[in-house]
Scaffold this motif. Structure first.
Motif, PDB file in Angstrom:
ATOM      1  N   ARG A  71       6.545   4.070   7.494  1.00  0.00           N
ATOM      2  CA  ARG A  71       7.716   4.774   7.229  1.00  0.00           C
ATOM      3  C   ARG A  71       7.602   5.785   5.746  1.00  0.00           C
ATOM      4  O   ARG A  71       8.367   6.463   5.153  1.00  0.00           O
ATOM      5  N   VAL A  72       6.181   6.005   5.274  1.00  0.00           N
ATOM      6  CA  VAL A  72       5.686   7.007   4.078  1.00  0.00           C
ATOM      7  C   VAL A  72       5.874   8.242   4.668  1.00  0.00           C
ATOM      8  O   VAL A  72       5.660   8.773   5.793  1.00  0.00           O
ATOM      9  N   THR A  73       6.728   9.157   3.948  1.00  0.00           N
ATOM     10  CA  THR A  73       6.815  10.547   4.068  1.00  0.00           C
ATOM     11  C   THR A  73       6.450  11.340   2.997  1.00  0.00           C
ATOM     12  O   THR A  73       6.160  10.664   1.697  1.00  0.00           O
ATOM     13  N   SER A  74       6.442  12.636   2.808  1.00  0.00           N
ATOM     14  CA  SER A  74       5.905  13.384   1.723  1.00  0.00           C
ATOM     15  C   SER A  74       6.989  13.127   0.645  1.00  0.00           C
ATOM     16  O   SER A  74       8.033  13.097   0.519  1.00  0.00           O
ATOM     17  N   GLY A  75       6.389  12.535  -0.397  1.00  0.00           N
ATOM     18  CA  GLY A  75       7.216  12.356  -1.872  1.00  0.00           C
ATOM     19  C   GLY A  75       7.512  10.775  -1.839  1.00  0.00           C
ATOM     20  O   GLY A  75       8.285  10.426  -2.920  1.00  0.00           O
ATOM     21  N   SER A  76       6.867   9.855  -1.006  1.00  0.00           N
ATOM     22  CA  SER A  76       7.192   8.557  -1.105  1.00  0.00           C
ATOM     23  C   SER A  76       6.556   7.714  -2.250  1.00  0.00           C
ATOM     24  O   SER A  76       5.362   8.107  -2.738  1.00  0.00           O
ATOM     25  N   LEU A  77       7.003   6.610  -2.484  1.00  0.00           N
ATOM     26  CA  LEU A  77       6.128   5.679  -3.388  1.00  0.00           C
ATOM     27  C   LEU A  77       5.824   4.650  -2.443  1.00  0.00           C
ATOM     28  O   LEU A  77       6.802   3.961  -1.898  1.00  0.00           O
ATOM     29  N   PHE A  78       4.461   4.390  -2.219  1.00  0.00           N
ATOM     30  CA  PHE A  78       4.142   3.243  -1.352  1.00  0.00           C
ATOM     31  C   PHE A  78       3.829   2.092  -2.178  1.00  0.00           C
ATOM     32  O   PHE A  78       3.005   2.376  -3.173  1.00  0.00           O
ATOM     33  N   ILE A  79       4.212   0.929  -1.952  1.00  0.00           N
ATOM     34  CA  ILE A  79       4.034  -0.220  -2.496  1.00  0.00           C
ATOM     35  C   ILE A  79       3.193  -1.203  -1.633  1.00  0.00           C
ATOM     36  O   ILE A  79       3.753  -1.596  -0.674  1.00  0.00           O
ATOM     37  N   ALA A  80       2.031  -1.497  -2.100  1.00  0.00           N
ATOM     38  CA  ALA A  80       0.796  -2.235  -1.323  1.00  0.00           C
ATOM     39  C   ALA A  80       1.056  -3.422  -1.573  1.00  0.00           C
ATOM     40  O   ALA A  80       0.288  -4.006  -2.353  1.00  0.00           O
ATOM     41  N   VAL A  81       2.051  -4.260  -0.919  1.00  0.00           N
ATOM     42  CA  VAL A  81       2.282  -5.674  -1.082  1.00  0.00           C
ATOM     43  C   VAL A  81       1.048  -6.497  -0.348  1.00  0.00           C
ATOM     44  O   VAL A  81       1.221  -6.314   0.769  1.00  0.00           O
ATOM     45  N   PRO A  82       0.524  -7.357  -1.038  1.00  0.00           N
ATOM     46  CA  PRO A  82      -0.616  -7.967  -0.256  1.00  0.00           C
ATOM     47  C   PRO A  82       0.055  -8.687   0.877  1.00  0.00           C
ATOM     48  O   PRO A  82       0.990  -9.569   0.869  1.00  0.00           O
ATOM     49  N   GLY A  83      -0.548  -8.961   2.025  1.00  0.00           N
ATOM     50  CA  GLY A  83      -0.224  -9.687   3.191  1.00  0.00           C
ATOM     51  C   GLY A  83       0.920  -8.951   3.923  1.00  0.00           C
ATOM     52  O   GLY A  83       1.161  -9.448   5.036  1.00  0.00           O
ATOM     53  N   HIS A  84       1.408  -7.734   3.518  1.00  0.00           N
ATOM     54  CA  HIS A  84       2.692  -7.448   4.306  1.00  0.00           C
ATOM     55  C   HIS A  84       2.093  -6.803   5.568  1.00  0.00           C
ATOM     56  O   HIS A  84       1.211  -6.023   5.853  1.00  0.00           O
ATOM     57  N   ARG A  85       2.877  -7.276   6.670  1.00  0.00           N
ATOM     58  CA  ARG A  85       2.289  -6.791   8.015  1.00  0.00           C
ATOM     59  C   ARG A  85       2.417  -5.312   8.336  1.00  0.00           C
ATOM     60  O   ARG A  85       1.679  -4.804   9.227  1.00  0.00           O
ATOM     61  N   GLU A  86       3.289  -4.562   7.683  1.00  0.00           N
ATOM     62  CA  GLU A  86       3.214  -3.150   7.959  1.00  0.00           C
ATOM     63  C   GLU A  86       2.620  -2.254   6.583  1.00  0.00           C
ATOM     64  O   GLU A  86       2.864  -0.973   6.915  1.00  0.00           O
ATOM     65  N   GLY A  87       1.866  -3.097   5.936  1.00  0.00           N
ATOM     66  CA  GLY A  87       1.453  -2.131   4.779  1.00  0.00           C
ATOM     67  C   GLY A  87       0.210  -2.962   4.159  1.00  0.00           C
ATOM     68  O   GLY A  87      -0.635  -3.463   4.784  1.00  0.00           O
ATOM     69  N   GLY A  88       0.363  -3.073   3.003  1.00  0.00           N
ATOM     70  CA  GLY A  88      -0.792  -3.900   2.119  1.00  0.00           C
ATOM     71  C   GLY A  88      -1.686  -3.081   1.542  1.00  0.00           C
ATOM     72  O   GLY A  88      -2.003  -1.869   1.800  1.00  0.00           O
ATOM     73  N   PRO A  89      -2.632  -3.647   0.602  1.00  0.00           N
ATOM     74  CA  PRO A  89      -3.728  -2.861   0.058  1.00  0.00           C
ATOM     75  C   PRO A  89      -4.434  -1.799   0.926  1.00  0.00           C
ATOM     76  O   PRO A  89      -5.198  -0.740   0.564  1.00  0.00           O
ATOM     77  N   GLU A  90      -4.830  -2.312   2.338  1.00  0.00           N
ATOM     78  CA  GLU A  90      -5.451  -1.743   3.209  1.00  0.00           C
ATOM     79  C   GLU A  90      -5.013  -0.483   3.727  1.00  0.00           C
ATOM     80  O   GLU A  90      -5.814   0.208   4.439  1.00  0.00           O
ATOM     81  N   SER A  91      -3.758  -0.385   3.393  1.00  0.00           N
ATOM     82  CA  SER A  91      -3.187   0.805   4.205  1.00  0.00           C
ATOM     83  C   SER A  91      -2.837   1.760   2.867  1.00  0.00           C
ATOM     84  O   SER A  91      -2.180   2.808   3.436  1.00  0.00           O
ATOM     85  N   VAL A  92      -3.645   1.682   1.798  1.00  0.00           N
ATOM     86  CA  VAL A  92      -3.201   2.889   0.726  1.00  0.00           C
ATOM     87  C   VAL A  92      -3.707   4.035   1.153  1.00  0.00           C
ATOM     88  O   VAL A  92      -3.033   5.116   1.141  1.00  0.00           O
ATOM     89  N   ALA A  93      -4.835   4.155   1.731  1.00  0.00           N
ATOM     90  CA  ALA A  93      -5.422   5.489   2.240  1.00  0.00           C
ATOM     91  C   ALA A  93      -4.637   6.075   3.128  1.00  0.00           C
ATOM     92  O   ALA A  93      -4.277   7.397   3.301  1.00  0.00           O
ATOM     93  N   ALA A  94      -4.181   5.437   4.229  1.00  0.00           N
ATOM     94  CA  ALA A  94      -3.147   5.824   5.184  1.00  0.00           C
ATOM     95  C   ALA A  94      -1.881   6.384   4.797  1.00  0.00           C
ATOM     96  O   ALA A  94      -1.501   7.437   5.051  1.00  0.00           O
ATOM     97  N   ALA A  95      -1.576   5.662   3.652  1.00  0.00           N
ATOM     98  CA  ALA A  95      -0.190   6.262   2.803  1.00  0.00           C
ATOM     99  C   ALA A  95      -0.271   7.367   2.363  1.00  0.00           C
ATOM    100  O   ALA A  95       0.480   8.431   2.190  1.00  0.00           O
ATOM    101  N   ILE A  96      -1.512   7.587   1.523  1.00  0.00           N
ATOM    102  CA  ILE A  96      -1.626   8.726   0.722  1.00  0.00           C
ATOM    103  C   ILE A  96      -1.967   9.994   1.969  1.00  0.00           C
ATOM    104  O   ILE A  96      -1.320  10.956   1.770  1.00  0.00           O
TER     105      ILE A  96
END
Length: 494
Positions: free
Chosen positions: A33-58
Motif C-alpha cells: 500500500r506504499v505510494t509516492s510520499g508514504s511513510l513506511f513503518i517496518a514492523v518486525p514480523g508483520h505479514r505484509e511488510g517488516g524490515p525485509e520490505s524496506v527496499a521494496a517500500a523505497i
C-alpha cells in the motif's frame, strides 16, 4: 506534514536523510500500500511488510522509513537508494506508528466523543447499542469501528479486506480522520486484547473505556489468562479518561482501584452505580427496571437474555457518562434495531425459528443456549464449530456446553484457517460425546446448516453459532464469501 512533526515527542534516531522531508501519502505497515510520499513503518514480523520490505517500500515511493532498534544492518539496496529517503530508528515501531499516524491526521480522536469497548464478550453488541441509542435519543451521527467493519450509519468506509476487529494504528487514525471530517458526534470502537497489546489504540484519546467481562478465549495469542487479562487492562492504564466497568466480573471489580474517582460501575448482582432488577424475559426480548441515583426507570430491549441486559446497562452508563440524558437513553433502548449476527432471528415457512449468533467462546455459547432454553417450547438444534489456529483448550469444553443445552448438535467448520477442519471436529467431539446428545458432523458449513434445518420442525429452534454477521469463511489464507444468515434464508427459500 514534515516527518519531524509526526515524530514530535517520541524518541528517534536519524540514520540517514532529513526529517524535514514531507510525508504526503499517509502511513502504512503494508508494503503493497506504499505510494509516492508514504511513510513506511517496518514492523518486525508483520505479514505484509517488516524490515525485509524496506527496499521494496523505497522502490514504491516511500519518502521515509521507520525501523526498530535492534534491526540488523540495512541491506545494500537500501544503503544505495536515493539520498532523499529519510531512515529513522525508533525503540518500538508500533508505538511510534500510533504517534506518527495520529499527528499526521491531526489527532482526530480529540475532536469527537470516543468510546472504546473491551472484554471477551459483548464488544460488538455494546458498540451497536451505543450507536443506536444516541441516534434514536438525540439524532446523533456516530461512527462505528469493529468486527463488522467501519461505518457511519449504514455507509461503510472502504478499506482493504482485513480480519482485524481493531485496525492497525495507521488505518485506525485514517478512519478517525474520515469520521471527524464527516462531522460525526462520536465514535465507538471495539478494542481487542491484541489491539491493546500492540498499541493500535494508543493516541486515540478515548473518553470512556468500557469493560464487559473476561472469560476464556484467545489463549493462542496470550498463553495464559493472566496475560490475556493484563492486555485488556491496558485500556485503563492511561488510554482512557473515564471507565465504565462490569462490577459482577472479578476483573472488572479491580478497575476502580486503577482509576480512582474515574470509574462508573454497572451490574446485575453486585452493588453498582447502574443496576437492573425485576428482569423478565421471553422470546421477543427482556423487560427490567434500571436503577441509578435513587431512581427507577422501566426499560426493555428487543433481545432476550441476562447478558443482553448487562450490555444495555453498559451502553446507558457509557452514554450518560458522556453527558447524555438518562431518561432519553433508557427510552431509546426498546427502539433499537436488531444487531446483525447477535441473536439475529428468522422464521422458516414451517415455523422453525432460526437464531444466528456470534457466540464462539465457552461463556458466550453457554449464555446464548441457556437464554434459548429459557423460552424454547420445542427442540434446540445447535450448529457450531471452533476456529482454526486458535485456542485448542476450549474445543472439548464447547462440545460439552453445546451437548448439555441442545437436543441435537451439528458440528461444522468455523474459520478453519490453516488447520485440517476434520481434526478440529475431532477435538470437539469428546466433550460432546460425554453428554450423550446425538450429533452429526459436516466440515462443509452450508451442508451443516442444511442438515440442521431439515432436522428441525415447527416450534423447534436452530441456533447457528460462531460467525454472526461475518461475511466470509477463512480457509487457509483465503477469505471466502459466506454469510450464515444469507445461507439460512437461501436454504429456507426466503
Amino acid at each position: 506534514m514534515k516527518l519531524s512533526d509526526m515524530l514530535a515527542g517520541h524518541d528517534h534516531e536519524v540514520l540517514r536523510g532529513d526529517t524535514d522531508v514531507l510525508v504526503t501519502a499517509g502511513t502504512t505497515f503494508d508494503v503493497h500500500r506504499v505510494t509516492s510520499g508514504s511513510l513506511f513503518i517496518a514492523v518486525p514480523g508483520h505479514r505484509e511488510g517488516g524490515p525485509e520490505s524496506v527496499a521494496a517500500a523505497i522502490a514504491r515511493g516511500a519518502v521515509a522509513v521507520l525501523v526498530e532498534s535492534g534491526a540488523s544492518e540495512l541491506p545494500a539496496p537500501v544503503r544505495a537508494s536515493g539520498p532523499g529517503v529519510c531512515l529513522v530508528r525508533v525503540p518500538d515501531t508500533r508505538k511510534a506508528a500510533a504517534i506518527a499516524s495520529s499527528h499526521y491526521y491531526g489527532e482526530p480522536g480529540r475532536r469527537m466523543d470516543m468510546v472504546a469497548i473491551t472484554g471477551t464478550n459483548g464488544k460488538t453488541s455494546v458498540s451497536y447499542m451505543v450507536e443506536s441509542v444516541l441516534r434514536i435519543a438525540e439524532g446523533a451521527s456516530v461512527g462505528v469501528i469493529g468486527t463488522a467493519g467501519s461505518r457511519i450509519g449504514d455507509e461503510l468506509i472502504p478499506m482493504p479486506p482485513s480480519v482485524l476487529t481493531t485496525p492497525e494504528s495507521p488505518d485506525l487514525q485514517y478512519l478517525l480522520a474520515c469520521m471527524r471530517d464527516r462531522e460525526v458526534a462520536g465514535v465507538v470502537l471495539e478494542a481487542t486484547s491484541m489491539a491493546l497489546l500492540t498499541h493500535r489504540v494508543d493516541r486515540a484519546f478515548i473518553d470512556v473505556g468500557v469493560f464487559t467481562n473476561l472469560t476464556q478465549d484467545h489463549l493462542d495469542d496470550h498463553g495464559t489468562m493472566a496475560n490475556y487479562r493484563d492486555a485488556k487492562l491496558r485500556l485503563f492504564q492511561g488510554l482512557c479518561r473515564r471507565a465504565v466497568v462490569n462490577a459482577d466480573d472479578p476483573v472488572g471489580a479491580t478497575i476502580p482501584a486503577m482509576m480512582p474517582g474515574a470509574v462508573t460501575t454497572y451490574a446485575l448482582d453486585a452493588e453498582a452505580d447502574y443496576r437492573a432488577t425485576d428482569i423478565f424475559m421471553d422470546a421477543s426480548g427482556t423487560r427490567f427496571t434500571l436503577r441509578h441515583g435513587g431512581r427507577a426507570y422501566p426499560a426493555s430491549i428487543p433481545v432476550p437474555g441476562r447478558y443482553s441486559v448487562a450490555n444495555a446497562l453498559a451502553t446507558v452508563a457509557a452514554c450518560h457518562t458522556l453527558g447524555h440524558d438518562l431518561a432519553g437513553l433508557v427510552a431509546a433502548l426498546e427502539r433499537m434495531p436488531p444487531i446483525p449476527g447477535r441473536f439475529e432471528r428468522f422464521e422458516t415457512s414451517d415455523k422453525t425459528s432460526v437464531i444466528v449468533d456470534y457466540a464462539h467462546s465457552p461463556d458466550s455459547l453457554r449464555n446464548v443456549l441457556t437464554t434459548i432454553r429459557g423460552f424454547a417450547t420445542g427442540r434446540v438444534v445447535t450448529v457450531f464449530g471452533c476456529g482454526g489456529d486458535r485456542d485448542t483448550t476450549k474445543r472439548a469444553e464447547m462440545g460439552e456446553i453445546a451437548g448439555t443445552h441442545s437436543d441435537l448438535c451439528v458440528l461444522t467448520s468455523d474459520n478453519p484457517r490453516t488447520e485440517d477442519p476434520e481434526a478440529i471436529l475431532d477435538q470437539i467431539t469428546p466433550g460432546l460425546t460425554a453428554t450423550g446428545t446425538p450429533f452429526a458432523r459436516f466440515a462443509d458449513r452450508r451442508l451443516a446448516i442444511a442438515y440442521a434445518l431439515a432436522s428441525a420442525g415447527p416450534d423447534d429452534i436452530v441456533l447457528v453459532a460462531g460467525k454472526g454477521s461475518e461475511p466470509h469463511q477463512i480457509v487457509g489464507e483465503e477469505l471466502i464469501p459466506f454469510s450464515d444468515m444469507a445461507t439460512v434464508r437461501e436454504l429456507a427459500g426466503a
